[in-house]
Design a protein around this motif. Structure first.
Motif, PDB file in Angstrom:
ATOM      1  N   UNK A  76     -37.045 -22.678 -47.494  1.00 31.54           N
ATOM      2  CA  UNK A  76     -36.861 -22.460 -48.930  1.00 31.54           C
ATOM      3  C   UNK A  76     -37.211 -21.042 -49.371  1.00 31.54           C
ATOM      4  N   UNK A  77     -38.357 -20.544 -48.982  1.00 24.31           N
ATOM      5  CA  UNK A  77     -38.793 -19.220 -49.446  1.00 24.31           C
ATOM      6  C   UNK A  77     -37.858 -18.107 -48.999  1.00 24.31           C
ATOM      7  N   UNK A  78     -37.364 -18.193 -47.780  1.00 22.43           N
ATOM      8  CA  UNK A  78     -36.385 -17.219 -47.288  1.00 22.43           C
ATOM      9  C   UNK A  78     -35.023 -17.429 -47.934  1.00 22.43           C
ATOM     10  N   UNK A  79     -34.587 -18.680 -47.950  1.00 23.42           N
ATOM     11  CA  UNK A  79     -33.231 -19.022 -48.364  1.00 23.42           C
ATOM     12  C   UNK A  79     -32.970 -18.766 -49.840  1.00 23.42           C
ATOM     13  N   UNK A  80     -33.978 -18.899 -50.665  1.00 25.08           N
ATOM     14  CA  UNK A  80     -33.757 -18.699 -52.101  1.00 25.08           C
ATOM     15  C   UNK A  80     -33.404 -17.257 -52.435  1.00 25.08           C
ATOM     16  N   UNK A  81     -33.625 -16.358 -51.499  1.00 21.91           N
ATOM     17  CA  UNK A  81     -33.249 -14.959 -51.678  1.00 21.91           C
ATOM     18  C   UNK A  81     -31.769 -14.695 -51.458  1.00 21.91           C
ATOM     19  N   UNK A  82     -31.087 -15.621 -50.831  1.00 21.28           N
ATOM     20  CA  UNK A  82     -29.652 -15.479 -50.583  1.00 21.28           C
ATOM     21  C   UNK A  82     -28.882 -16.274 -51.631  1.00 21.28           C
ATOM     22  N   UNK A  83     -28.101 -15.587 -52.448  1.00 22.98           N
ATOM     23  CA  UNK A  83     -27.368 -16.246 -53.519  1.00 22.98           C
ATOM     24  C   UNK A  83     -26.394 -17.292 -52.982  1.00 22.98           C
ATOM     25  N   UNK A  84     -25.768 -17.001 -51.860  1.00 27.41           N
ATOM     26  CA  UNK A  84     -24.821 -17.945 -51.258  1.00 27.41           C
ATOM     27  C   UNK A  84     -25.520 -19.252 -50.875  1.00 27.41           C
ATOM     28  N   UNK A  85     -26.648 -19.160 -50.232  1.00 27.85           N
ATOM     29  CA  UNK A  85     -27.387 -20.352 -49.803  1.00 27.85           C
ATOM     30  C   UNK A  85     -28.018 -21.050 -51.007  1.00 27.85           C
ATOM     31  N   UNK A  86     -28.555 -20.287 -51.936  1.00 26.28           N
ATOM     32  CA  UNK A  86     -29.132 -20.851 -53.156  1.00 26.28           C
ATOM     33  C   UNK A  86     -28.065 -21.603 -53.956  1.00 26.28           C
ATOM     34  N   UNK A  87     -26.861 -21.042 -53.993  1.00 21.81           N
ATOM     35  CA  UNK A  87     -25.767 -21.680 -54.713  1.00 21.81           C
ATOM     36  C   UNK A  87     -25.522 -23.089 -54.193  1.00 21.81           C
ATOM     37  N   UNK A  88     -25.388 -23.239 -52.870  1.00 20.77           N
ATOM     38  CA  UNK A  88     -25.101 -24.564 -52.316  1.00 20.77           C
ATOM     39  C   UNK A  88     -26.335 -25.453 -52.248  1.00 20.77           C
ATOM     40  N   UNK A  89     -27.507 -24.863 -52.176  1.00 23.72           N
ATOM     41  CA  UNK A  89     -28.729 -25.654 -52.136  1.00 23.72           C
ATOM     42  C   UNK A  89     -29.108 -26.266 -53.470  1.00 23.72           C
ATOM     43  N   UNK A  90     -28.848 -25.546 -54.575  1.00 24.93           N
ATOM     44  CA  UNK A  90     -29.298 -26.015 -55.883  1.00 24.93           C
ATOM     45  C   UNK A  90     -28.234 -25.887 -56.987  1.00 24.93           C
ATOM     46  N   UNK A  91     -27.678 -24.700 -57.132  1.00 24.64           N
ATOM     47  CA  UNK A  91     -26.835 -24.405 -58.291  1.00 24.64           C
ATOM     48  C   UNK A  91     -25.591 -25.292 -58.342  1.00 24.64           C
TER      49      UNK A  91
END
Length: 152
Positions: A76-91
């Motif tokens: 989570x801490x690393x991945x939330x820095x990547x907009x692409x991964x954050x997009x599919x993880x939460x947004x």
């Protein structure tokens, strides 16, 4: 299984979009031309919500199988820095759930309205709101959040 789900989810988005656009068109015409809310209009309202719910089920299954989402939650801490991964993880899932709620509420409210004009108006407002949220949440090839091809 993941590839098949991705393909189905990607393909079915077009069915959702077409049904929503058609519903908005029907509601717009019905409201502004003072039409009678017919059985066909009610079927369009109902099937648009049903199609959206089928897509939701496909999306939730895909979400649980996605390696991108698994990576997001494990790192989570690393991945939330990547907009692409954050997009599919939460947004994406948060916006799509919001859109499904808008469609469901709009469909239920329209069904219960007394006058034809109120039914069309309710459908028009709620379905347009859902359509806007969906357009933002889809990973279009031109999206600044995350981009994917039109069909995977």
């Amino acid at each position: 299984m993941y590839q098949t789900l991705t393909f189905l989810h990607s393909l079915f988005r077009w069915v959702v979009l077409l049904s929503l656009i058609y519903s908005v068109w029907i509601a717009f015409r019905g409201y502004y031309l003072h039409k009678i809310f017919s059985g066909k209009d009610d079927l369009v309202r109902h099937w648009t919500a049903t199609i959206a719910h089928i897509q939701l089920v496909l999306g939730i299954i895909l979400y649980s199988k996605s390696p991108v989402v698994k990576y997001f939650w494990k790192n989570f801490n690393e991945a939330k820095g990547s907009l692409d991964i954050l997009f599919f993880g939460v947004i994406h899932i948060a916006l799509m759930l919001t859109a499904i709620v808008l469609i469901t509420v709009g469909s239920a409210l329209a069904k219960r309205k007394e006058t034809d004009r109120e039914k069309f108006r309710t459908m028009l407002i709620w379905y347009i709101l859902a359509l806007v949220v969906i357009f933002i949440a889809i990973p279009w090839p031109f999206s600044p959040f995350a981009n994917r091809p039109y069909l995977r």
